[in-house]
Scaffold this motif. Structure first.
Motif, PDB file in Angstrom:
ATOM      1  N   ARG A   1       0.832  -1.212   0.000  1.00  0.00           N
ATOM      2  CA  ARG A   1       0.000   0.000   0.000  1.00  0.00           C
ATOM      3  C   ARG A   1       0.862   1.256   0.000  1.00  0.00           C
ATOM      4  O   ARG A   1       0.566   2.226  -0.712  1.00  0.00           O
ATOM      5  CB  ARG A   1      -0.927  -0.009   1.211  1.00  0.00           C
ATOM      6  CG  ARG A   1      -2.031  -1.051   1.150  1.00  0.00           C
ATOM      7  CD  ARG A   1      -3.039  -0.858   2.283  1.00  0.00           C
ATOM      8  NE  ARG A   1      -3.981  -1.974   2.341  1.00  0.00           N
ATOM      9  CZ  ARG A   1      -3.877  -2.982   3.208  1.00  0.00           C
ATOM     10  NH1 ARG A   1      -2.870  -3.020   4.071  1.00  0.00           N
ATOM     11  NH2 ARG A   1      -4.777  -3.952   3.205  1.00  0.00           N
TER      12      ARG A   1
ATOM     13  N   SER B   1      -6.515   6.661  -9.843  1.00  0.00           N
ATOM     14  CA  SER B   1      -6.555   5.891  -8.588  1.00  0.00           C
ATOM     15  C   SER B   1      -7.888   6.029  -7.870  1.00  0.00           C
ATOM     16  O   SER B   1      -8.188   5.238  -6.969  1.00  0.00           O
ATOM     17  CB  SER B   1      -5.415   6.334  -7.665  1.00  0.00           C
ATOM     18  OG  SER B   1      -5.641   7.645  -7.157  1.00  0.00           O
TER      19      SER B   1
ATOM     20  N   ARG C   1       3.888   1.603  -1.186  1.00  0.00           N
ATOM     21  CA  ARG C   1       4.499   1.761  -2.500  1.00  0.00           C
ATOM     22  C   ARG C   1       3.474   2.206  -3.541  1.00  0.00           C
ATOM     23  O   ARG C   1       3.800   2.983  -4.448  1.00  0.00           O
ATOM     24  CB  ARG C   1       5.170   0.447  -2.933  1.00  0.00           C
ATOM     25  CG  ARG C   1       6.387   0.043  -2.107  1.00  0.00           C
ATOM     26  CD  ARG C   1       7.522   1.048  -2.178  1.00  0.00           C
ATOM     27  NE  ARG C   1       7.998   1.234  -3.552  1.00  0.00           N
ATOM     28  CZ  ARG C   1       8.942   2.111  -3.901  1.00  0.00           C
ATOM     29  NH1 ARG C   1       9.499   2.897  -2.984  1.00  0.00           N
ATOM     30  NH2 ARG C   1       9.317   2.227  -5.152  1.00  0.00           N
ATOM     31  N   ARG C   2       2.233   1.735  -3.422  1.00  0.00           N
ATOM     32  CA  ARG C   2       1.195   2.191  -4.349  1.00  0.00           C
ATOM     33  C   ARG C   2       0.911   3.671  -4.151  1.00  0.00           C
ATOM     34  O   ARG C   2       0.735   4.416  -5.116  1.00  0.00           O
ATOM     35  CB  ARG C   2      -0.103   1.395  -4.124  1.00  0.00           C
ATOM     36  CG  ARG C   2      -0.161   0.037  -4.768  1.00  0.00           C
ATOM     37  CD  ARG C   2       0.033   0.075  -6.270  1.00  0.00           C
ATOM     38  NE  ARG C   2      -0.834   1.057  -6.916  1.00  0.00           N
ATOM     39  CZ  ARG C   2      -0.480   1.765  -7.972  1.00  0.00           C
ATOM     40  NH1 ARG C   2       0.724   1.653  -8.503  1.00  0.00           N
ATOM     41  NH2 ARG C   2      -1.322   2.612  -8.508  1.00  0.00           N
ATOM     42  N   GLU C   3       0.871   4.134  -2.910  1.00  0.00           N
ATOM     43  CA  GLU C   3       0.662   5.553  -2.654  1.00  0.00           C
ATOM     44  C   GLU C   3       1.793   6.388  -3.234  1.00  0.00           C
ATOM     45  O   GLU C   3       1.555   7.459  -3.822  1.00  0.00           O
ATOM     46  CB  GLU C   3       0.547   5.789  -1.146  1.00  0.00           C
ATOM     47  CG  GLU C   3      -0.725   5.200  -0.527  1.00  0.00           C
ATOM     48  CD  GLU C   3      -0.683   5.203   1.000  1.00  0.00           C
ATOM     49  OE1 GLU C   3       0.305   5.739   1.559  1.00  0.00           O
ATOM     50  OE2 GLU C   3      -1.619   4.668   1.613  1.00  0.00           O
TER      51      GLU C   3
ATOM     52  N   GLU D   1       4.523  -4.428  -6.933  1.00  0.00           N
ATOM     53  CA  GLU D   1       5.271  -3.318  -6.350  1.00  0.00           C
ATOM     54  C   GLU D   1       6.653  -3.756  -5.859  1.00  0.00           C
ATOM     55  O   GLU D   1       7.603  -2.962  -5.891  1.00  0.00           O
ATOM     56  CB  GLU D   1       4.487  -2.681  -5.201  1.00  0.00           C
ATOM     57  CG  GLU D   1       3.308  -1.831  -5.646  1.00  0.00           C
ATOM     58  CD  GLU D   1       3.723  -0.662  -6.516  1.00  0.00           C
ATOM     59  OE1 GLU D   1       4.846  -0.132  -6.326  1.00  0.00           O
ATOM     60  OE2 GLU D   1       2.930  -0.287  -7.399  1.00  0.00           O
TER      61      GLU D   1
ATOM     62  N   ALA E   1      -1.306  -6.524  -7.233  1.00  0.00           N
ATOM     63  CA  ALA E   1      -0.727  -5.179  -7.244  1.00  0.00           C
ATOM     64  C   ALA E   1       0.436  -5.065  -6.267  1.00  0.00           C
ATOM     65  O   ALA E   1       1.479  -4.484  -6.595  1.00  0.00           O
ATOM     66  CB  ALA E   1      -1.804  -4.152  -6.911  1.00  0.00           C
ATOM     67  N   TRP E   2       0.285  -5.610  -5.051  1.00  0.00           N
ATOM     68  CA  TRP E   2       1.350  -5.503  -4.057  1.00  0.00           C
ATOM     69  C   TRP E   2       2.582  -6.297  -4.479  1.00  0.00           C
ATOM     70  O   TRP E   2       3.719  -5.839  -4.298  1.00  0.00           O
ATOM     71  CB  TRP E   2       0.858  -6.009  -2.712  1.00  0.00           C
ATOM     72  CG  TRP E   2      -0.290  -5.220  -2.159  1.00  0.00           C
ATOM     73  CD1 TRP E   2      -0.587  -3.895  -2.404  1.00  0.00           C
ATOM     74  CD2 TRP E   2      -1.311  -5.698  -1.277  1.00  0.00           C
ATOM     75  NE1 TRP E   2      -1.719  -3.530  -1.721  1.00  0.00           N
ATOM     76  CE2 TRP E   2      -2.198  -4.615  -1.025  1.00  0.00           C
ATOM     77  CE3 TRP E   2      -1.572  -6.924  -0.668  1.00  0.00           C
ATOM     78  CZ2 TRP E   2      -3.308  -4.737  -0.193  1.00  0.00           C
ATOM     79  CZ3 TRP E   2      -2.676  -7.050   0.161  1.00  0.00           C
ATOM     80  CH2 TRP E   2      -3.528  -5.962   0.392  1.00  0.00           C
TER      81      TRP E   2
ATOM     82  N   GLU F   1      -1.482   3.346 -13.732  1.00  0.00           N
ATOM     83  CA  GLU F   1      -1.881   1.941 -13.628  1.00  0.00           C
ATOM     84  C   GLU F   1      -3.216   1.738 -14.325  1.00  0.00           C
ATOM     85  O   GLU F   1      -4.214   2.367 -13.967  1.00  0.00           O
ATOM     86  CB  GLU F   1      -2.001   1.511 -12.166  1.00  0.00           C
ATOM     87  CG  GLU F   1      -2.345   0.033 -12.032  1.00  0.00           C
ATOM     88  CD  GLU F   1      -2.482  -0.405 -10.589  1.00  0.00           C
ATOM     89  OE1 GLU F   1      -2.494  -1.617 -10.351  1.00  0.00           O
ATOM     90  OE2 GLU F   1      -2.590   0.469  -9.702  1.00  0.00           O
TER      91      GLU F   1
END
Length: 468
Positions: free
Chosen positions: A192, A294, A194-196, A237, A233-234, A205
């Protein structure tokens, strides 16, 4: 997941059309067998990391396992141990294996079996990070701060042993049940973060549902639309984190090969904003592309249409090699920063060379001459194989879609309009999950319409629809 069964044949005609090899030459196989008996595992010395409880996360049944991970929570953030299969331990520079890998570029995946980059004795056995087996690896240890930012990187050769082979759905189910595997228990928190960071970097994405083909017990094919899970997704990342660490190492050293993509053209971004307005999506002017995407629900038709439109921002991807003077474009516009392919050497040629550069630079050694010589040719080899892989994947999907629809000419279906032109549109059927072209007029992008199947040509892998 939407699944539709189809009878049909094999993909022999498709393989012949694209000239795909069905085997390896005797010299390649002989060299691979010799490498299994006497791998170059001693090159550069190896750390014994077999005590680390690595796990792999791959689709069920996978045998070509490139990566194994262990994520630890630390006082200052996270420590990622990421073991990558060490193909250089088995592929002598300039030999038959090396030449054949450069010719192929990457593994091609077809529903009835893949066309591997390396012989199966390596890709599915001796080089693969299979559970319970001691394997040579390039071991990345990456420290990440509480904010998710990369803090430090260490790269070296090691011996590792994966403790378990996991799959995406199983990891997701265990996390949802509150019983995560200890080796990846910290993956959601780090993923999470890394996605932020990716959103703030401007990473784009595309959350379009993936079409997926599998076989069934009756010898037919199953066409499915598989939504992307949080674990997908994680997990991605972690690979992206490693690729960005590799890019940083190579840029600082002034030698390497990057995966690059020019930044989006401002006019293309404005067109995307107009498309969002036309689809009824509220895009505040203060939000950039990544931030706005997002916020969208990928399951909604309007969102799917905008994701399809966003692919126009991601054109011009390539591979950029350098040795001395840095190139003008160092970043990947879809990732929002410098990035290199470095985590899938069993399946992709360029990763082997990227790993060798990073190993040499971080050890304070000269990059091997055979790696420097290869850098000039790798971008063209990879671009050619990327193009072939995309064409083969699309042809396989087209073939199965034709088989699925062969007996349904004249029937009507509900579809989402992804992209529209004056007299035709790209549509996604809701059931069966078919992506196709449709003729007609006045297509409302991002909305559901009714279409009629007018023709199916199984031999040429074509289906035709018209708007009702």
């Amino acid at each position: 997941m939407i699944r539709t069964h189809a009878s049909g044949g094999d993909f022999g005609r498709l393989r012949a059309q694209f000239g795909l090899p069905d085997s390896f030459g005797p010299d390649v196989l002989a060299e691979a067998e010799a490498a299994v008996l006497d791998p170059l595992v001693s090159a550069g010395g190896r750390e014994d990391a077999t005590g680390l409880p690595f796990v792999t996360i791959d689709p069920p049944g996978s045998k070509d396992l490139d990566q194994a991970m262990l994520i630890e929570r630390t006082a200052g953030g996270f420590r990622v141990h990421y073991a990558i299969a060490d193909l250089a331990a088995f592929v002598p520079p300039g030999g038959a294996l090396d030449r054949e890998a450069r010719r192929r570029g990457q593994t091609l995946y077809l529903p009835d079996g893949n066309v591997p980059l390396h012989p199966p004795v390596l890709s599915e056995d001796a080089a693969s990070l299979l559970p319970g087996e001691v394997r040579p690896a390039v071991l990345w240890t990456i420290d990440v701060g509480e904010d998710g930012e990369l803090a430090a990187t260490r790269v070296r050769r090691a011996l590792v042993r994966s403790t378990e082979q996991l799959d995406y759905d199983g990891v997701q189910a265990a996390l949802d049940a509150g019983r995560p595997h200890p080796s990846v228990a910290a993956l959601p928190e780090l993923g999470r973060l890394r996605r932020e960071l990716a959103v703030r970097r401007g990473a784009v994405e595309l959350q379009l549902p993936e079409q997926e083909i599998t076989g069934d017990a009756d010898g037919g094919w199953v066409l499915a639309r598989r939504p992307r899970t949080a674990v997908d997704a994680w997990n991605a990342e972690i690979s992206l984190l490693t690729g960005m660490a590799a890019a940083r190492i190579m840029i600082e050293a002034g030698v390497g090969v990057l995966r690059t993509l020019p930044p989006p053209d401002p006019e293309a971004v404005q067109r995307l904003r107009r498309a969002a307005v036309a689809a009824g999506l509220d895009w505040p002017s203060a939000l950039g592309v990544s931030e706005f995407l997002s916020t969208l629900d990928p399951g909604q038709p309007a969102s799917m249409a905008l994701f399809a439109d966003t692919t126009r921002l991601l054109r011009g991807a390539g591979y950029t090699a350098f040795d001395g003077e840095l190139p003008e474009v160092l970043t990947h516009g879809g990732i929002g920063g410098p990035y290199a392919h470095a985590t899938a050497p069993i399946r992709r040629l360029v990763d082997r060379f990227a790993a060798e550069v990073c190993l040499a630079v971080t050890a304070g050694r000269e990059v091997p001459s055979w790696v420097r010589e290869a850098l000039a040719e790798v971008p063209a080899q990879m671009s050619a194989s990327d193009g072939l892989a995309a064409r083969v994947e699309r042809a396989c999907l087209d073939q199965v879609e034709a088989w699925v629809l062969a007996e349904r000419v004249g029937q009507e279906f509900t579809a989402v309009v992804l992209r529209a032109e004056e007299t035709k549109a790209e549509i996604l059927l809701e059931d069966p999950p078919v992506m196709a072209r449709c003729s007609g007029t006045r297509f409302p992008e991002g909305e559901r319409i009714t279409v009629r199947l007018t023709e199916v040509d199984v031999d040429h892998r074509k289906v035709s629809f018209e708007r009702v």
